[in-house]
Structures are given as structure tokens and as C-alpha cells.
Design an enzyme around this catalytic site. Sequence first.
Site, PDB file in Angstrom:
ATOM      1  CB  SER A 162      32.322  35.240  43.612  1.00  0.00           C
ATOM      2  OG  SER A 162      33.570  35.479  42.986  1.00  0.00           O
ATOM      3  CG  ASP A 205      35.599  27.708  42.135  1.00  0.00           C
ATOM      4  OD1 ASP A 205      36.613  28.415  42.272  1.00  0.00           O
ATOM      5  OD2 ASP A 205      34.441  28.149  42.268  1.00  0.00           O
ATOM      6  CG  HIS A 213      35.466  31.505  44.000  1.00  0.00           C
ATOM      7  ND1 HIS A 213      34.752  30.852  43.008  1.00  0.00           N
ATOM      8  CD2 HIS A 213      35.158  32.819  43.889  1.00  0.00           C
ATOM      9  CE1 HIS A 213      34.027  31.736  42.338  1.00  0.00           C
ATOM     10  NE2 HIS A 213      34.258  32.942  42.838  1.00  0.00           N
TER      11      HIS A 213
END
Length: 380
Positions: A38, A346, A349
Site C-alpha cells: 500500500s 490514516d 500510511h
Amino acid sequence: METNLLLVKCVLLASCLIHPRACSPSCNFPAIFNFGDSNSDTGGLSASFGQAPYPNGQTFFHSPSGRFSDGRLIIDFIAEELGLPYLNAFLDSIGSNFSHGANFATAGSTVRPPNATIAQSGVSPISLDVQLVQFSDFITRSQLIRNRGGVFKKLLPKKEYFSQALYTFDIGQNDLTAGLKLNMTSDQIKAYIPDVHDQLSNVIRKVYSKGGRRFWIHNTAPLGCLPYVLDRFPVPASQIDNHGCAIPRNEIARYYNSELKRRVIELRKELSEAAFTYVDIYSIKLTLITQAKKLGFRYPLVACCGHGGKYNFNKLIKCGAKVMIKGKEIVLAKSCNDVSFRVSWDGIHFTETTNSWIFQQINDGAFSDPPLPVKSACTR
């Protein structure tokens, strides 16, 4: 005259030693092929399992973009620096242009294959070995389709790009947190790290066998400073450092990174025609987190987009989560108002501002081995 010429050469040499970036040749990379999780996913997981909801993408793209951030990621800034378009996810079939590369990264991906980690990570079945299969298929099919001409020729890379491209790797973090999810000790996690590196090395060898020659490899972040790790895998107060980070979690990351660097050194010797750049993401992010106030950032251990608690992170109510109350849709996990000053987006990240700052440090070359900017990553 000769004395003056010698003096000029000495001054230039000294300048190059102090500022290697200024004297580094430009490689003119025509494409980027990225493998990862991610931290560099530009739409892979979203194309497979549904879009990462707004406010993801709010700052730069002004709508969800498949990225787990308010804006651009480090891989986006790398593309900008090389004068290339942002990478489309290989899995995204809508409006994608692969003429200058492709992104095989998906959020939740691990280095180790599903039979080893899918039950542990619980997110993405697209581990690094699957990304390699996708890449191999992309090489073959892109050329078959490109040869049809017309619009296909404009949307797919030239054959020679595969040997001239920059190959970026940003993966491994989920392999470490997988162990935490199984309540493994630090020693137990460290024990399987050699297997992670074995499999990463094998993938790099296979990319090399398919023509890849320029490799840009990120190490992993200080896990113990990530809000979601602090929230989900707490440690006793005695194991928290002066900056609020979990000491044993960072020790795992440092061990992973030291072994990764050793593997990169071995690969340099083994794959003699390749150029390898090892990027110390850990040190850059740790500097940012521990010196956040000095650098103009706020609350480095608190998520900007989340829902409650000490770290504003809730594994059940993630960024953008909504509920229906009396027929009305209510957003539970909203973005903070000062996102441009925040480190964590978040809890997992980073914000676009953070990613931009990290890239600036990367591109200076001071945290890379060899100490070169991304434009010069073809240098051996």
C-alpha cells in the site's frame, strides 16, 4: 594555464564528493515498473476489491485515486522527477495507459506467498510472487497487443523499455506485521525474515533474467512509530522510547533492514550487469517522526483521518468509514483540518506532505547506497 586547469578539476572533484547529485549522470529512464504494497499502490487493490473511499485523494486528485493517502505517494514523486506520467495499476482496466510503465503493487501485499501469510495479513492475496507472474505476463502480452498498431501502440511500452526501465521495490512491512497479528515474539519474527529475503531476492533475480537492470529498493519503516502498530500491538510503558515509539517493534524493522542491505550487497556481486540503489526509508521516516516539530509537522503519532482513541486509529472504523443513521449517511472517520502539517494520514500510511518531504530526502542521495538521486539510479 595548466595550473589553472588542474585547480578547476580539483574544485569540480571536491564539489562532486560533497554534492554527488550535482555530478551524477541522468539515466533518462523511459519507464518505471513498481512492485510493492500500500505504500506504493496506485489503484491495484481498489480495482480488485473496491475503491479506497474519500477523503482518500482529497488533496491532490480531489477524489479517490486508488491511493491510501490524501494525495500523492513517494512513487508518484519519483515519476514526476523522471518526467514520467503517474503509474497506472496493472489491475486497473479503466482508462489506464501503460506506455511508460505499470504498477503491480497492491495494498496488503506481502513478500511471502499466500500459503505462508494470507491468513496472517488478512488483506491482499496478491503477494510478490503473484506480482512477478503479472509482470511476466505483461511483458509478453503488451508486445503482442502493441504490434496491432493504432491506439495499442500508444498505450503500451516499447520492447526496449523493459531493459531500460527503473524497477522499484517497496514491500516487506506486511510480512513483519503479519507476525505481530499472530502474537509472535520479536525473536520468532526475526527467525522468518531470512525466508522473506530469500523470496525477495529470487523475484529480483527473475526480473533480472527478463531484462531488468536498474533496481531501486526501499527498506521498511520504523514500525514502532506507526499509529496502527501502537494501537493494535501495544507494549509496556517501559518499552516506549522518548518519542512515543515502541522499541521492540523498531528493533524488528532495523534487523529486517540490516539483513536486506546485506542481501542487496550480495545481489550486486551476483548480478554484475545490474545497478542497485538501496534506500534507507527507515532513517528518513524516523528523523521526520522524532523531529516533527522542528520540521514544521504536528502530532506525528496521531492519524489525521481516523476515529478516536489516543492515536485516532480504530481498526473497525478506518478512514472514510460511514454508517447509515435514520436514512442519512454519516462519515465516522473524517480528515483532520490541518492535513498539510500532519505526518500520518490514516495511522498506517503517510500524508502527501510527508511523502513529498520523504522524497526530497531520498532524491538528495544522502540516505541511499550509493548516494545518488533517482535520475542517476543506472549508475553502478
